[in-house]
Design a protein around this motif. Structure first.
Motif, PDB file in Angstrom:
ATOM      1  N   ARG A 129       0.840  -1.207   0.000  1.00 29.13           N
ATOM      2  CA  ARG A 129       0.000   0.000   0.000  1.00 29.13           C
ATOM      3  C   ARG A 129       0.866   1.245   0.000  1.00 29.13           C
ATOM      4  NH1 ARG A 129      -5.304   1.092   0.836  1.00 29.13           N
ATOM      5  NH2 ARG A 129      -5.794   3.211   1.471  1.00 29.13           N
ATOM      6  N   ARG A 130       0.593   2.168  -0.930  1.00 27.55           N
ATOM      7  CA  ARG A 130       1.347   3.414  -0.966  1.00 27.55           C
ATOM      8  C   ARG A 130       0.812   4.364   0.098  1.00 27.55           C
ATOM      9  NH1 ARG A 130      -1.514   7.064  -4.578  1.00 27.55           N
ATOM     10  NH2 ARG A 130      -3.330   6.002  -5.440  1.00 27.55           N
ATOM     11  N   THR A 131       1.639   5.291   0.527  1.00 28.00           N
ATOM     12  CA  THR A 131       1.235   6.236   1.574  1.00 28.00           C
ATOM     13  C   THR A 131       0.543   7.453   0.947  1.00 28.00           C
ATOM     14  OG1 THR A 131       3.423   7.239   1.443  1.00 28.00           O
ATOM     15  CG2 THR A 131       3.096   5.557   3.138  1.00 28.00           C
ATOM     16  N   GLY A 132      -0.201   8.161   1.770  1.00 30.52           N
ATOM     17  CA  GLY A 132      -0.835   9.406   1.332  1.00 30.52           C
ATOM     18  C   GLY A 132      -1.954   9.212   0.329  1.00 30.52           C
ATOM     19  N   VAL A 133      -2.691   8.096   0.431  1.00 28.92           N
ATOM     20  CA  VAL A 133      -3.799   7.849  -0.491  1.00 28.92           C
ATOM     21  C   VAL A 133      -4.996   8.716  -0.088  1.00 28.92           C
ATOM     22  CG1 VAL A 133      -5.339   6.083  -1.446  1.00 28.92           C
ATOM     23  CG2 VAL A 133      -3.023   5.464  -0.762  1.00 28.92           C
ATOM     24  N   GLY A 180      -6.182   7.175   3.376  1.00 26.35           N
ATOM     25  CA  GLY A 180      -5.340   6.928   4.545  1.00 26.35           C
ATOM     26  C   GLY A 180      -4.846   5.501   4.639  1.00 26.35           C
ATOM     27  N   MET A 181      -4.807   4.974   5.865  1.00 28.36           N
ATOM     28  CA  MET A 181      -4.297   3.626   6.131  1.00 28.36           C
ATOM     29  C   MET A 181      -5.346   2.841   6.923  1.00 28.36           C
ATOM     30  SD  MET A 181      -1.438   1.955   5.362  1.00 28.36           S
ATOM     31  CE  MET A 181      -0.115   3.124   5.154  1.00 28.36           C
ATOM     32  N   PRO A 182      -6.449   2.443   6.273  1.00 27.89           N
ATOM     33  CA  PRO A 182      -7.522   1.754   6.991  1.00 27.89           C
ATOM     34  C   PRO A 182      -7.144   0.315   7.342  1.00 27.89           C
ATOM     35  CG  PRO A 182      -8.013   1.778   4.671  1.00 27.89           C
ATOM     36  CD  PRO A 182      -6.735   2.549   4.839  1.00 27.89           C
ATOM     37  N   ASP A 183      -7.713  -0.180   8.433  1.00 26.79           N
ATOM     38  CA  ASP A 183      -7.523  -1.569   8.852  1.00 26.79           C
ATOM     39  C   ASP A 183      -8.889  -2.244   8.786  1.00 26.79           C
ATOM     40  OD1 ASP A 183      -6.768  -3.952  10.068  1.00 26.79           O
ATOM     41  OD2 ASP A 183      -5.278  -2.943  11.302  1.00 26.79           O
ATOM     42  N   PRO A 199      -5.644  -3.156   3.431  1.00 22.29           N
ATOM     43  CA  PRO A 199      -5.782  -3.532   2.020  1.00 22.29           C
ATOM     44  C   PRO A 199      -4.844  -2.753   1.098  1.00 22.29           C
ATOM     45  CG  PRO A 199      -7.520  -2.007   2.630  1.00 22.29           C
ATOM     46  CD  PRO A 199      -6.745  -2.282   3.895  1.00 22.29           C
ATOM     47  N   PRO A 200      -4.426  -3.378  -0.006  1.00 22.70           N
ATOM     48  CA  PRO A 200      -3.759  -2.617  -1.067  1.00 22.70           C
ATOM     49  C   PRO A 200      -4.730  -1.591  -1.641  1.00 22.70           C
ATOM     50  CG  PRO A 200      -3.504  -4.982  -1.405  1.00 22.70           C
ATOM     51  CD  PRO A 200      -4.517  -4.805  -0.337  1.00 22.70           C
ATOM     52  N   ASP A 201      -4.209  -0.627  -2.349  1.00 19.69           N
ATOM     53  CA  ASP A 201      -5.053   0.402  -2.963  1.00 19.69           C
ATOM     54  C   ASP A 201      -5.475  -0.060  -4.348  1.00 19.69           C
ATOM     55  OD1 ASP A 201      -6.301   2.917  -3.305  1.00 19.69           O
ATOM     56  OD2 ASP A 201      -4.583   3.603  -4.470  1.00 19.69           O
ATOM     57  N   GLY A 202      -6.798  -0.145  -4.586  1.00 22.16           N
ATOM     58  CA  GLY A 202      -7.289  -0.549  -5.914  1.00 22.16           C
ATOM     59  C   GLY A 202      -7.749  -1.996  -5.947  1.00 22.16           C
TER      60      GLY A 202
END
Length: 418
Positions: free
Chosen positions: A168-172, A214-217, A252-255
């Motif tokens: 996962r990239r940061t700053g999504v 962000g960085m959801p769990d 999760p990964p983004d996308g």
């Protein structure tokens, strides 16, 4: 590890090759072509082919063979899984993975393959990281690159590579936060002449499309997780939590990504959603045969079966067929002896049937065995194993996302013997 990769189309032409360690001659593919000739269908080509100096490992997807060449023994599934990841990456980048698309984007393909393997060893296989390293092609970017001579290579290293969550990239950031999950099950079955099940199993996957800021769990729980057997997870899933509580917990990964794949092989858990009534008869010393089939729903929990297609390879002695379908359209190819019936939706009140006669070669003996019937179908909003998602919760972020779950069952290799 992997020395070279060859992409071969269905007509046997090598249309792309990539070498990492040393250049391997194209002639090594002759062993693959020999195995291809021996196999009756593309899917039956052996995935591992030993040669005097190399091993050829291949997967067949989208009418393309992806053939990896290795010189030392490695776990075959490791290479095969990597080849599947290559195909999935091309699909993610270009929308479809086909020969014309790969040829049109050959520069991006080479750049992506260069990043995915380093000296023959897998390096970056996560789609998010690759998209930061190599920008996906767009019409505008292609025009700019053509004019300026620049490439799709990114200016900075991917931020995900530097964190403990490399997928996962940061700053999504998103204005609409949404998480969709598709539970897709494929049923493989062989049904005998009397309608009894000889073998049946379900291959299932849960595909996700997560676009959250962000960085959801996330945690995903099931009504009946004990159904799942032989489960394979995305690296983001916390395995210890699954082992102890049967709950999927993950950042999760983004996308788009595949969260997990599973297998249900217990015969008593596999419901057969369709049945076929058949009466196919050949008479000795007669130039006519009888052909009748009817398709109907069975154990579908009230859901509609759609996209139904019936395929049957008729014996060589059949010259032609005169059939009348109650719905849909049918074709019979007198050269390949293939009967195809496009049924469409099944209406339980009026079951579709195909009836008529077969013209046989005069004086030819009765065929040794009756033809088998292969079915294709789809059932929306039904997981045939009975798997159901209980709830999806999110922690670590304060907003409320939009959540959606969709189920689908489709036929894999579904065969009815007559």
């Amino acid at each position: 590890m992997i020395h070279s990769l060859f992409l071969i189309n269905s007509s046997g032409d090598i249309f792309l090759e990539k070498h990492w360690k040393s250049v391997v001659s194209r002639s090594v593919c002759d062993y693959f072509f020999e195995a291809q000739e021996r196999a009756t269908e593309a899917e039956n080509v052996p995935p591992v082919i030993p040669t005097p100096h190399h091993y050829l490992l291949s997967v067949y997807r989208h009418k393309i063979f992806f053939v990896a060449v290795i010189q030392t023994e490695v776990p075959p599934l490791f290479v095969i899984e990597f080849l599947h990841r290559v195909v999935d990456t091309f699909q993610d980048y270009f929308g479809v993975c086909s020969e014309p698309v790969i040829k049109d984007n050959v520069v991006v393909v080479y750049e992506v393959l260069e990043e995915m393997l380093d000296n023959g060893f897998p390096l970056a296989t996560e789609s998010n990281i690759l998209k930061e390293l190599i920008k996906p092609p767009t019409i505008l970017r292609t025009v700019v690159n053509t004019i300026t001579g620049s490439t799709n290579v990114g200016d900075q290293l991917p931020t995900g590579q530097l964190s403990v969550v490399p997928w996962r990239r940061t700053g999504v950031k998103y204005t609409n936060n949404e998480a969709y999950f598709d539970v897709i099950e494929e049923i493989d079955a062989i049904i005998d002449k009397s309608g009894s099940t000889i073998t049946a199993e379900i291959q299932g996957v849960i595909d996700a499309c997560v676009k959250l800021t962000g960085m959801p769990d996330l945690t995903l729980s099931f009504m009946n997780p004990r159904l799942l057997d032989d489960v394979s997870f995305h690296p983001c899933v916390r395995f210890k939590r699954w082992e102890s509580e049967r709950i999927l917990s993950f950042i999760p990964p983004d996308g788009n990504f595949r969260l997990l794949s599973y297998h249900v092989s217990a015969q008593n858990l596999v419901a057969i959603p369709v049945y076929v009534k058949h009466n196919i008869s050949f008479r000795d010393s007669s130039s006519l045969g009888r052909f009748e089939i009817t398709v109907g729903p069975k154990q579908t929990m009230g859901k509609t079966i759609e996209g139904v297609t019936v395929l049957s390879q008729m014996p060589r002695g059949v010259l032609n067929m005169s059939l009348i379908p109650s719905q849909g359209t049918h074709t019979f190819d007198p050269v390949t002896k293939m009967l195809s019936w496009d049924v469409g939706k099944i209406n339980p009140q009026k079951l579709p049937s195909l009836k008529g006669t077969m013209s046989l070669q005069a004086g030819a003996s009765k065929p040794d065995e009756n033809p088998t019937i292969n079915l294709q179908f789809k059932i929306q909003q039904l997981a045939i194993s009975g798997l159901k998602v209980n709830r999806l919760d999110m922690y670590g972020e304060k907003y409320k996302p939009f959540k959606g779950i969709k189920y689908m069952t489709k036929a894999g290799k579904f065969q009815v013997r007559t």
